[in-house]
Design a protein around this motif. Sequence first.
Motif, PDB file in Angstrom:
ATOM      1  N   MET A   1     -23.664 -34.125  13.857  1.00  0.00           N
ATOM      2  CA  MET A   1     -24.341 -32.948  13.305  1.00  0.00           C
ATOM      3  C   MET A   1     -25.466 -33.354  12.346  1.00  0.00           C
ATOM      4  N   LYS A   2     -26.632 -32.674  12.447  1.00  0.00           N
ATOM      5  CA  LYS A   2     -27.781 -32.935  11.586  1.00  0.00           C
ATOM      6  C   LYS A   2     -28.356 -31.614  11.084  1.00  0.00           C
ATOM      7  N   VAL A   3     -28.800 -31.623   9.852  1.00  0.00           N
ATOM      8  CA  VAL A   3     -29.406 -30.425   9.260  1.00  0.00           C
ATOM      9  C   VAL A   3     -30.595 -29.985  10.116  1.00  0.00           C
ATOM     10  N   GLY A   4     -30.650 -28.681  10.412  1.00  0.00           N
ATOM     11  CA  GLY A   4     -31.746 -28.111  11.193  1.00  0.00           C
ATOM     12  C   GLY A   4     -31.447 -27.956  12.661  1.00  0.00           C
ATOM     13  N   ASP A   5     -30.458 -28.708  13.188  1.00  0.00           N
ATOM     14  CA  ASP A   5     -30.084 -28.566  14.592  1.00  0.00           C
ATOM     15  C   ASP A   5     -29.302 -27.267  14.800  1.00  0.00           C
ATOM     16  N   GLU A   6     -29.323 -26.777  16.034  1.00  0.00           N
ATOM     17  CA  GLU A   6     -28.522 -25.597  16.364  1.00  0.00           C
ATOM     18  C   GLU A   6     -27.101 -26.030  16.696  1.00  0.00           C
ATOM     19  N   PHE A   7     -26.158 -25.246  16.236  1.00  0.00           N
ATOM     20  CA  PHE A   7     -24.732 -25.529  16.455  1.00  0.00           C
ATOM     21  C   PHE A   7     -24.118 -24.301  17.100  1.00  0.00           C
ATOM     22  N   THR A   8     -23.310 -24.506  18.142  1.00  0.00           N
ATOM     23  CA  THR A   8     -22.733 -23.386  18.886  1.00  0.00           C
ATOM     24  C   THR A   8     -21.233 -23.567  19.105  1.00  0.00           C
ATOM     25  N   TYR A   9     -20.479 -22.561  18.709  1.00  0.00           N
ATOM     26  CA  TYR A   9     -19.074 -22.448  19.103  1.00  0.00           C
ATOM     27  C   TYR A   9     -18.994 -21.506  20.302  1.00  0.00           C
ATOM     28  N   THR A  10     -18.229 -21.883  21.314  1.00  0.00           N
ATOM     29  CA  THR A  10     -17.853 -20.951  22.375  1.00  0.00           C
ATOM     30  C   THR A  10     -16.428 -20.512  22.089  1.00  0.00           C
ATOM     31  N   VAL A  11     -16.242 -19.201  21.946  1.00  0.00           N
ATOM     32  CA  VAL A  11     -14.920 -18.686  21.599  1.00  0.00           C
ATOM     33  C   VAL A  11     -14.434 -17.732  22.676  1.00  0.00           C
ATOM     34  N   MET A  12     -13.119 -17.627  22.793  1.00  0.00           N
ATOM     35  CA  MET A  12     -12.492 -16.619  23.643  1.00  0.00           C
ATOM     36  C   MET A  12     -12.143 -15.455  22.725  1.00  0.00           C
ATOM     37  N   ARG A  13     -12.780 -14.307  22.979  1.00  0.00           N
ATOM     38  CA  ARG A  13     -12.633 -13.163  22.077  1.00  0.00           C
ATOM     39  C   ARG A  13     -12.059 -11.972  22.838  1.00  0.00           C
ATOM     40  N   ALA A  14     -11.117 -11.285  22.203  1.00  0.00           N
ATOM     41  CA  ALA A  14     -10.508 -10.103  22.808  1.00  0.00           C
ATOM     42  C   ALA A  14     -11.331  -8.870  22.466  1.00  0.00           C
ATOM     43  N   SER A  15     -11.562  -8.027  23.461  1.00  0.00           N
ATOM     44  CA  SER A  15     -12.267  -6.768  23.230  1.00  0.00           C
ATOM     45  C   SER A  15     -11.268  -5.694  22.795  1.00  0.00           C
ATOM     46  N   GLU A  16     -11.755  -4.497  22.537  1.00  0.00           N
ATOM     47  CA  GLU A  16     -10.892  -3.423  22.062  1.00  0.00           C
ATOM     48  C   GLU A  16      -9.822  -3.062  23.082  1.00  0.00           C
ATOM     49  N   ASP A  17     -10.127  -3.206  24.367  1.00  0.00           N
ATOM     50  CA  ASP A  17      -9.133  -2.863  25.393  1.00  0.00           C
ATOM     51  C   ASP A  17      -8.199  -4.028  25.730  1.00  0.00           C
ATOM     52  N   GLY A  18      -8.353  -5.146  25.005  1.00  0.00           N
ATOM     53  CA  GLY A  18      -7.457  -6.280  25.183  1.00  0.00           C
ATOM     54  C   GLY A  18      -7.937  -7.342  26.139  1.00  0.00           C
ATOM     55  N   THR A  19      -8.980  -7.061  26.901  1.00  0.00           N
ATOM     56  CA  THR A  19      -9.512  -8.087  27.804  1.00  0.00           C
ATOM     57  C   THR A  19     -10.215  -9.166  26.998  1.00  0.00           C
ATOM     58  N   LYS A  20     -10.193 -10.382  27.511  1.00  0.00           N
ATOM     59  CA  LYS A  20     -10.792 -11.512  26.805  1.00  0.00           C
ATOM     60  C   LYS A  20     -11.970 -12.071  27.588  1.00  0.00           C
ATOM     61  N   SER A  21     -12.979 -12.500  26.858  1.00  0.00           N
ATOM     62  CA  SER A  21     -14.147 -13.109  27.492  1.00  0.00           C
ATOM     63  C   SER A  21     -14.743 -14.138  26.545  1.00  0.00           C
ATOM     64  N   GLU A  22     -15.499 -15.058  27.118  1.00  0.00           N
ATOM     65  CA  GLU A  22     -16.117 -16.092  26.302  1.00  0.00           C
ATOM     66  C   GLU A  22     -17.378 -15.559  25.639  1.00  0.00           C
ATOM     67  N   VAL A  23     -17.570 -15.952  24.370  1.00  0.00           N
ATOM     68  CA  VAL A  23     -18.742 -15.546  23.593  1.00  0.00           C
ATOM     69  C   VAL A  23     -19.309 -16.781  22.921  1.00  0.00           C
ATOM     70  N   ASP A  24     -20.613 -16.970  22.977  1.00  0.00           N
ATOM     71  CA  ASP A  24     -21.283 -18.073  22.288  1.00  0.00           C
ATOM     72  C   ASP A  24     -21.758 -17.594  20.923  1.00  0.00           C
ATOM     73  N   LEU A  25     -21.441 -18.365  19.880  1.00  0.00           N
ATOM     74  CA  LEU A  25     -21.838 -18.058  18.508  1.00  0.00           C
ATOM     75  C   LEU A  25     -22.642 -19.230  17.972  1.00  0.00           C
ATOM     76  N   SER A  26     -23.900 -18.987  17.598  1.00  0.00           N
ATOM     77  CA  SER A  26     -24.794 -20.087  17.202  1.00  0.00           C
ATOM     78  C   SER A  26     -25.394 -19.848  15.819  1.00  0.00           C
ATOM     79  N   SER A  27     -25.711 -20.967  15.147  1.00  0.00           N
ATOM     80  CA  SER A  27     -26.403 -20.909  13.869  1.00  0.00           C
ATOM     81  C   SER A  27     -27.037 -22.262  13.593  1.00  0.00           C
ATOM     82  N   GLU A  28     -28.035 -22.270  12.722  1.00  0.00           N
ATOM     83  CA  GLU A  28     -28.692 -23.519  12.346  1.00  0.00           C
ATOM     84  C   GLU A  28     -27.847 -24.257  11.321  1.00  0.00           C
ATOM     85  N   ILE A  29     -27.696 -25.559  11.535  1.00  0.00           N
ATOM     86  CA  ILE A  29     -26.864 -26.366  10.633  1.00  0.00           C
ATOM     87  C   ILE A  29     -27.543 -26.509   9.275  1.00  0.00           C
TER      88      ILE A  29
END
Length: 635
Positions: free
Chosen positions: A574-602
């Motif tokens: 990891m380096k300052v300024g690079d983009e970092f991404t978690y891929t998470v399995m997230r449940a929706s309101e009806d209980g179904t799950k799907s993958e979501v990418d969450l990104s931010s600058e380090i």
Amino acid sequence: MKTLSIFLMAMMLYLSGHSRPEDQYVYTLDLTVVKDDQVQVILIPPKIKESETTFYMPKIIPGTYSVADYGRFVQDFKAFDKKGNELIVEKTSVNSWKISKSNKMTKVTYWVKDSYDNDVEGPAIFEPAGSNIEEGKNFVINSAGFFGYFENMTRTPFKFNIIRDTKMYGSTGLIAISTGQPMDTGLGLGEVKPTATDAKVDTYLTESYDHLIDNPLMYCEPDTSVINVAGAEVLISTYSPGQVVKSAEVKGAIEQILMAQKEYLGGKLPVDKYAFICYFTERPVTSIGALEHSYSSVYSMRNQPMQTMQGLFNRFAAHEFFHIVTPLNIHSQEIHQFDFNEPKMSKHLWLYEGITEFFAGNVQVKYGIISQEAYLRTLQNKMITASTSYNDTLAFTDLSKYTLGQYQDQYGNVYEKGALIGMCLDLQLRSLSDGKYGVQNMMADLAKKFGKDSAFNDDELFDLIAEMTYPEIRSFFSTYVEGNTPLPYDKMLALAGVDYVPSEIRMEISMGLPQGTYGYNPETSRIYITNTDGLNDFGKSLGLKNGDELVGINGKEIPLRGIGAFLGEVRGGMKVGDEFTYTVMRASEDGTKSEVDLSSEIVEVEVEYQHVLSLNEDPTEAQLAVRNGWLTKGE
């Protein structure tokens, strides 16, 4: 150990030539017949004079400090007289059966389910204390799950026969009377009808029910290795589907630390035989770990390559092996005469588990397996956990005495603060002796005084240790073990020239997940978010939500095995300024799950470091004497 060998020889002669069969329990367990994931247990009971008695399965066993209720796994319990007539049996509790006309009883039979993969209601059993029945493949036999006892008859000898397929081998710390005997050798097994025509019988003898429970077994196709440690035969037995882990790999992983432990204990061991019984599983499990016994330890771990868990396994092995010191040779009356259904708990878990955990870490730094800096980080992590996850002002004697009840949620602190009590006690002893006498010496002296066959009085131990060592030690116990005062890390560590800083802030790159913000889901083998309020600024910028399961980082899937090495590699890149991404399995309101990418600058964020330890580069002569006694093996 030598006394065990002498005992076995004497008992074999006594029971074969001068004793009636009614002077002992005789159990038979047939592993060749499995029905609905159950095996049958047949008992020829000792002679019972009373017209009514009660048969018990254990509620709890030593070393677990939690209720198990093994009786709930017993089905179809029956008792018979010599004519084969069934006697009246009343189930009086989850773990007990009252038998009428017990003075006429000649046989008891019942079927047993295993604890690993069934839907029997009741408290969760720590995996290494459980049982496995896997037809034709593996049987983990923690005796509490298969064998019971009659009231007031736990001191009677227990003989048991294991009927097995020829391809199976029994691994245990027990020394067998005989192994591999054919069925027709006069063992009194005429009623047993094994499915295998070439079944063999292994026969064992224990002096009491305590001795029986203290000796688990595992039967499977053999994968074993042996290490000679100070003249003791140390057996390593593994069961690993697909042979992902082999006994030779376990041997290679722990041999160095076993040799160091030998030296730590003065070059001698109090046992002649010891067994590492290792069960590796593909099942989703809620607990992994190990359980100590006097002559063996049982390991239940995920079935993954040894190199991905070597550090963890070594820590478990070091801890469990040191239990040959306590409680084998140092224990209270509560353990010496353990009540398996109405247990009275000792107030000295700081000794049984805390000192053992202290030894497990201290031996590694003393014999160069880890560096002094790495050891200080281990202590730092224990301080953090003890102060953030547990009640640091709870008297440790109260935690111990009431660990089955009101303080059950505090039990884990025996491995954290318990080890730190050992550290502080060692430092104070060495300060009073110019570095020459520490907890190692204290435990050796206690073992000499008591040994396997003697027990101390729970209320007298602190006074006794003070008499054996220094009067000042009594005040240490009163204040920090019996009392509710937190351990004075700064004062104690200063004795060895170690600088202690309670807290400091550093600017660093972070993965966004401070301790206490995530958990582990055993069903999916994934890390998931538990406390978004505790995330640092970088973690919050990613938009993580409670319940999110981490499945990938920067486009790479997080492996189910070797996750520690993977995260270390990510963190290092990891380096300052690079983009970092978690891929998470997230449940929706009806209980179904799907993958979501969450990104931010380090970015660098404020990171709090608690309980920071460092070696003072200019210690005094007195501090250096304490430090050398504490961290080095000496001359």
